[in-house]
Design a protein around this motif. Structure first.
Motif, PDB file in Angstrom:
ATOM      1  N   PHE A  37       0.816  -1.209   0.000  1.00  0.00           N
ATOM      2  CA  PHE A  37       0.000   0.000   0.000  1.00  0.00           C
ATOM      3  C   PHE A  37       0.850   1.259   0.000  1.00  0.00           C
ATOM      4  O   PHE A  37       1.866   1.338   0.702  1.00  0.00           O
ATOM      5  N   ALA A  62      -0.706  -0.512  -4.249  1.00  0.00           N
ATOM      6  CA  ALA A  62      -2.156  -0.424  -4.091  1.00  0.00           C
ATOM      7  C   ALA A  62      -2.538   0.819  -3.303  1.00  0.00           C
ATOM      8  O   ALA A  62      -1.837   1.226  -2.368  1.00  0.00           O
ATOM      9  N   VAL A  64      -5.809   2.630  -1.160  1.00  0.00           N
ATOM     10  CA  VAL A  64      -7.102   2.435  -0.495  1.00  0.00           C
ATOM     11  C   VAL A  64      -7.565   3.802  -0.027  1.00  0.00           C
ATOM     12  O   VAL A  64      -7.035   4.354   0.943  1.00  0.00           O
ATOM     13  N   GLN A  85     -16.151  -1.016   3.654  1.00  0.00           N
ATOM     14  CA  GLN A  85     -15.395  -0.900   4.900  1.00  0.00           C
ATOM     15  C   GLN A  85     -16.366  -1.048   6.068  1.00  0.00           C
ATOM     16  O   GLN A  85     -17.395  -0.373   6.113  1.00  0.00           O
ATOM     17  N   GLY A 122      -6.184 -11.240  -0.297  1.00  0.00           N
ATOM     18  CA  GLY A 122      -5.771  -9.861  -0.546  1.00  0.00           C
ATOM     19  C   GLY A 122      -4.258  -9.812  -0.588  1.00  0.00           C
ATOM     20  O   GLY A 122      -3.592 -10.846  -0.449  1.00  0.00           O
ATOM     21  N   HIS A 196     -12.331  -4.975   5.573  1.00  0.00           N
ATOM     22  CA  HIS A 196     -12.875  -4.706   4.246  1.00  0.00           C
ATOM     23  C   HIS A 196     -13.478  -5.972   3.660  1.00  0.00           C
ATOM     24  O   HIS A 196     -13.051  -7.079   3.981  1.00  0.00           O
ATOM     25  N   ASN A 220     -12.352   3.049  -2.428  1.00  0.00           N
ATOM     26  CA  ASN A 220     -11.762   2.634  -3.698  1.00  0.00           C
ATOM     27  C   ASN A 220     -10.470   1.868  -3.442  1.00  0.00           C
ATOM     28  O   ASN A 220      -9.584   2.354  -2.727  1.00  0.00           O
ATOM     29  N   TYR A 221     -10.393   0.693  -4.026  1.00  0.00           N
ATOM     30  CA  TYR A 221      -9.201  -0.146  -3.913  1.00  0.00           C
ATOM     31  C   TYR A 221      -8.614  -0.288  -5.315  1.00  0.00           C
ATOM     32  O   TYR A 221      -9.229  -0.898  -6.197  1.00  0.00           O
ATOM     33  N   THR A 222      -7.446   0.300  -5.531  1.00  0.00           N
ATOM     34  CA  THR A 222      -6.855   0.369  -6.856  1.00  0.00           C
ATOM     35  C   THR A 222      -5.438  -0.178  -6.841  1.00  0.00           C
ATOM     36  O   THR A 222      -4.612   0.236  -6.027  1.00  0.00           O
TER      37      THR A 222
END
Length: 227
Positions: A37, A62, A64, A85, A122, A196, A220-222
């Motif tokens: 992250f 990533a 978040v 969440q 994840g 999550h 948003n998880y990108t």
């Protein structure tokens, strides 16, 4: 008022997990053996450029964020999803502390990585389980078949993460028991558990809500990588 979990990565790496941070004033990320992250200070060109520097040459990073975040220059989106969440501000119900489980430590890291690689709960790396609070269940042959632990720690909030059960042992309630124990320990320390889930995973959402988690927001998880 902005909630600390609206920007969990930035806030974790500027509070309880600052010792795990790489980067600087405009962008931070977790040290790579722990997590992938990253987060920027703001939407400025300077911050986005600093974020881009944290994306590994041969890997991914990533984000978040509750707010949709601009793409750092020189990167592209690999995967993008809106996730739910959840928090448990009123504690945990139905925890089974007498359930037989094992504390997982450094010697268990290879097995934890192997289980996570199989189950794909994840992003999980070689030292993710060292982030704390990991417990698991082994079968009679010693194979790790289920686990759960803690990941991002934002002020008074501690994330329950890496919940997974080997496909051969699903349907036994192992995930529920392990989540309950991890979350109950967080509560006992005076902290608030959160986690999550994907919005279409109705079984997982029902499980979390039965333990006392409540939906707080969509974030948003990108996942990105270099062009």
């Amino acid at each position: 008022m902005v909630h600390p979990l609206d920007r969990p990565v930035w806030n974790a790496l500027h509070s309880r997990q600052a010792h795990l941070a790489i980067g600087g004033r405009k962008a931070v990320g977790y040290q790579r053996p722990y997590a992938m992250f990253i987060a920027g200070a703001d939407h400025s060109e300077e911050s986005l450029a600093a974020m881009a520097e944290l994306v590994p040459e041969d890997g991914q990073a990533a984000l978040v964020e509750r707010e949709r975040w601009p793409l750092p220059p020189g990167t592209r989106v690999v995967a993008d999803a809106v996730i739910v969440q959840l928090v448990a501000p009123n504690g945990i119900t139905g925890s089974e502390a007498d359930f037989p489980f094992r504390e997982l430590g450094e010697t268990d890291e290879p097995d934890a990585l192997a289980l996570a690689t199989l189950c794909r709960p994840g992003p999980f790396f070689a030292r993710t389980s060292a982030l704390g609070g990991f417990i698991g269940v082994r079968d009679e042959g010693g194979r790790l078949i289920a686990m759960a632990g803690e990941r991002m720690k934002v002020g008074e909030f501690t994330e329950v993460s890496a919940v997974c059960t080997h496909p051969d042992h699903r349907g036994r309630g192992l995930a529920r028991r392990l989540i309950g124990i991890v979350a109950e320990r967080i509560v006992e320390r005076g902290e608030i558990p959160w986690l999550h889930s994907y919005p279409d995973n109705e079984a997982a959402l029902a499980l979390y809500e039965s333990l006392g988690f409540r939906r707080r927001a969509e974030v948003n998880y990108t996942i990105i990588e270099r062009d």
